[in-house]
Write an enzyme that holds these catalytic residues in place. Structure first.
Site, PDB file in Angstrom:
ATOM      1  N   ASP A 235       0.826  -1.197   0.000  1.00 47.95           N
ATOM      2  CA  ASP A 235       0.000   0.000   0.000  1.00 47.95           C
ATOM      3  C   ASP A 235       0.871   1.261   0.000  1.00 47.95           C
ATOM      4  O   ASP A 235       1.785   1.383   0.817  1.00 47.95           O
ATOM      5  CB  ASP A 235      -0.877  -0.014   1.259  1.00 47.95           C
ATOM      6  CG  ASP A 235      -1.736   1.226   1.365  1.00 47.95           C
ATOM      7  OD1 ASP A 235      -2.615   1.401   0.517  1.00 47.95           O
ATOM      8  OD2 ASP A 235      -1.521   2.037   2.297  1.00 47.95           O
ATOM      9  N   GLU A 293       1.280  -0.777  -5.017  1.00 46.33           N
ATOM     10  CA  GLU A 293       0.225   0.195  -5.326  1.00 46.33           C
ATOM     11  C   GLU A 293       0.870   1.538  -5.649  1.00 46.33           C
ATOM     12  O   GLU A 293       1.484   2.171  -4.790  1.00 46.33           O
ATOM     13  CB  GLU A 293      -0.727   0.381  -4.145  1.00 46.33           C
ATOM     14  CG  GLU A 293      -1.913   1.254  -4.524  1.00 46.33           C
ATOM     15  CD  GLU A 293      -2.160   2.464  -3.635  1.00 46.33           C
ATOM     16  OE1 GLU A 293      -3.080   3.236  -3.939  1.00 46.33           O
ATOM     17  OE2 GLU A 293      -1.436   2.663  -2.645  1.00 46.33           O
TER      18      GLU A 293
HETATM   19  C1  NOJ Z   1      -4.258   3.362  -0.726  1.00 49.54           C
HETATM   20  C2  NOJ Z   1      -5.419   2.556  -0.283  1.00 49.54           C
HETATM   21  O1  NOJ Z   1      -5.885   1.781  -1.346  1.00 49.54           O
HETATM   22  C3  NOJ Z   1      -6.454   3.534   0.238  1.00 49.54           C
HETATM   23  O2  NOJ Z   1      -7.692   2.927   0.434  1.00 49.54           O
HETATM   24  C4  NOJ Z   1      -5.896   4.146   1.486  1.00 49.54           C
HETATM   25  O3  NOJ Z   1      -6.776   5.141   1.954  1.00 49.54           O
HETATM   26  C5  NOJ Z   1      -4.537   4.784   1.231  1.00 49.54           C
HETATM   27  N1  NOJ Z   1      -3.664   3.974   0.417  1.00 49.54           N
HETATM   28  C6  NOJ Z   1      -3.831   5.046   2.529  1.00 49.54           C
HETATM   29  O4  NOJ Z   1      -3.401   3.839   3.105  1.00 49.54           O
END
Ligand code: NOJ
Ligand code: CA
Length: 585
Positions: A235, A293
């Site tokens: 993430d 991500e």
């Molecule tokens: C990306 C995640 O997919 C999202 O849902 C989240 O709010 C942010 N990163 C912070 O962790």
């Protein structure tokens, strides 16, 4: 040869000719001599993303849980996915639905127990399903003991796990956070000291410049790998390095704290920090898969993040959905701007991504964006559209990631009032547009169309009350879409049955390992070829409300999948949003 497409001769001519050349070109023989590529396991993966809170509740609290996922594993298997990605399930105050982790070594009680998790892993393995966990590694919850100690004691051994700065006359700089307001929150301990948070103030960023942080996160990964998970979605990893704090964001803005992502996104130190973490993990578990991500990454950045064994294996972005913004309102953040699908843009994107990336992620959305049919303002109540989207995306080269419910052509959950949107991004928009005196009705429309909560509705298993998701009103509830699995499962022409067929094809070597070539066609036709060991597949989708037709000049083809398509005497007729997959041996 006939080339009349809906009465438009010129368009049809161009289309027909391109198919002709594409079908007969010399590319295949050039490829014959190429070395056989050894595929990694993830190159055979089809990921099904589950938002655990919304998949299946088993204890009647209105919140999905691990026993619920366990119960539904056979469905995922029958659908044709072989890998599951779960959004965060660790102990969390749920300020950001689990992305704020207070304890990385335990399951949040709302989802179940460690025993539930272990049962889930065992069952996944029995069913030959791999499990991926979401690992928030850029930040923790402010309830994590590391932060609790660090914020209460300047001499804490965890002090340097987080990022602190002294402000003179207020905050250290004017950088804005993703969830609105400053990236700096006041330290409870020291006057003029602040800690950094790229997201919510309850989510302090970790200091990845500190090797102990990298080791601590590697220890987290190893703990779950020992329990049998196959890898992680990393993430927000592109934010783990920050620029020098001693500078303001000078972009003109009406905001006191304008979003300043450039100062904490994609900085050069991201890769070495990550490499240290990945190296430590892979020393113990060499096969670990890392799905990074990088929501804002373009193809070049995504390629840079997937170069070597100490980078991510693949990178997932929100920049390859083929979106374009016809009527921008400069007062509204990009996330909520009206947008549409541009096939031209999508083609440009995939032509590029498929060239520069070893293994592109193929996706129409995640829990962070509203559902694709609503987000791209596609025609309502047309299963053919959902089928066309699946066909044009998932048989391309790369890794399909299907967001739960998409396989039903699921629409957004809709809310009755602005106050129903309690997520940070929605709240930030509400504050901003109210300040600018936007009418509430406009706000509600924007939120219902683009806010992420609309994509996090309960999975509609059946026509039962609450869709068979729970016996209680689900935690996220509004006006639910009409689709449900039970009705679709019975119908051979349903969207879910079509997804099953697409995913079955995707398992064939031709679609897993074949080379990719996007064909030049008229604007509303999306067509590509895959080639592997003497076989060629042609995938053609007519993404328009008007019928189209083209001629096949090759004799030896057979239709392996069709939706709204017919072939007679080498003429292929595609109805509105029709598509076809043809194979020659
Ligand atoms: C990306 C995640 O997919 C999202 O849902 C989240 O709010 C942010 N990163 C912070 O962790
Ligand atoms: Ca539950």
């Amino acid at each position: 040869m006939s080339y009349s497409v809906n009465g438009n001769k010129m368009i049809s001519l161009v289309f027909t000719r391109f198919i002709f050349y594409a079908w007969h070109d010399k590319a295949y023989s050039r490829q014959k001599g190429m070395k056989k590529m050894v595929q990694k396991w993830y190159q055979q993966a089809i990921i099904y993303q589950i938002y655990p809170r919304s998949f299946q509740d088993t204890n009647g609290d209105g919140i999905g849980d691990l026993p619920g996922i366990y119960r539904r594993l056979p469905y995922i298997k029958q659908l044709g996915a072989n890998t599951i990605w779960l959004n965060p399930i660790f102990v969390s105050p749920q300020v950001d639905h689990g992305y704020d982790v207070a304890n990385y070594f335990a399951i949040d009680p709302v989802f179940g127990t460690m025993a539930d998790f272990e049962r889930l892993v065992t069952r996944c393995h029995e069913l030959k399903l791999r499990l991926l966990l979401d690992l928030p590694l850029n930040h923790t919850s402010d309830q994590r003991p590391w932060f609790q100690d660090a914020s209460q004691n300047v001499n804490s051994i965890y002090r340097d796990y987080y990022i602190w700065a002294i402000g003179t006359n207020g905050r250290p700089n004017n950088w804005g956070s993703f969830f609105g307001g400053s990236v700096w929150a006041a330290s409870p301990l020291q006057k003029d000291a602040y800690y950094f948070h790229a997201f919510d103030a309850h989510m302090p960023d970790l200091n990845w410049a500190n090797p102990e942080v990298r080791k601590a996160m590697a220890d987290v990964a190893k703990f779950w790998l020992a329990k049998g998970v196959a890898g992680f979605r990393l993430d927000a990893f592109i934010h783990i390095a920050k620029a020098d704090f001693n500078q303001n964001n000078l972009q003109p803005s009406s905001q006191q704290y304008p979003l300043a992502a450039a100062f904490y996104e994609n900085l050069p130190a991201v890769r070495p920090y990550l490499a240290d973490f990945i190296t430590q993990v892979k020393q113990a578990y060499p096969d670990t898969f890392f799905l990074g991500e990088a929501a804002s990454a373009n193809a070049t950045q995504a390629a840079a993040y997937t170069q070597t064994a100490t980078d991510c294996d693949v990178v997932m972005t929100a920049k390859n959905y083929g979106e374009y913004y016809p009527n921008c309102d400069s007062q509204i953040p990009e996330f909520f701007q009206p947008r549409q699908l541009s096939l031209r843009q999508l083609k440009r994107t995939f032509k590029h991504w498929e060239t520069v990336l070893k293994w592109p992620v193929l996706s129409w959305g995640t829990h962070d964006v509203s559902r694709v049919l609503d987000r791209l303002q596609l025609p309502k109540d047309k299963p053919a559209v959902a089928k066309a989207l699946a066909l044009l995306m998932y048989l391309q080269k790369g890794l399909p990631v299907i967001y739960y419910g998409e396989e039903l052509g699921l629409h957004n959950l809709q809310f009755g009032q602005v106050a129903d949107f309690k997520d940070q991004r929605g709240q930030a928009l509400i504050r901003q547009l109210r300040q600018q005196q936007y009418p509430e009705a406009t706000l509600l429309t924007l939120l219902n169309q683009y806010d992420e909560m609309t994509a996090r509705g309960p999975f509609p298993w059946s026509t039962q009350r609450y869709g068979g998701f729970s016996t209680q009103q689900p935690w996220n509830w509004g006006q639910v879409p009409a689709e449900n699995l039970a009705s679709q499962w019975e119908k051979s022409t349903s969207v879910v049955q079509f997804y099953r067929q697409v995913l079955a094809l995707k398992q064939q070597p031709l679609f897993r390992a074949g080379t990719y070539q996007l064909l030049a066609t008229t604007e509303t036709i999306y067509a590509y070829k895959r080639r592997h060991q003497g076989k060629t597949a042609l995938v053609v989708v007519n993404f328009s409300p008007s019928p189209a037709q083209f001629s096949l000049l090759k004799q030896h083809y057979r239709t392996v999948l069709a939706t709204g398509a017919q072939v007679a005497a080498q003429q292929v007729q595609l109805s509105a949003w029709g598509g076809i997959v043809l194979i020659t041996e």
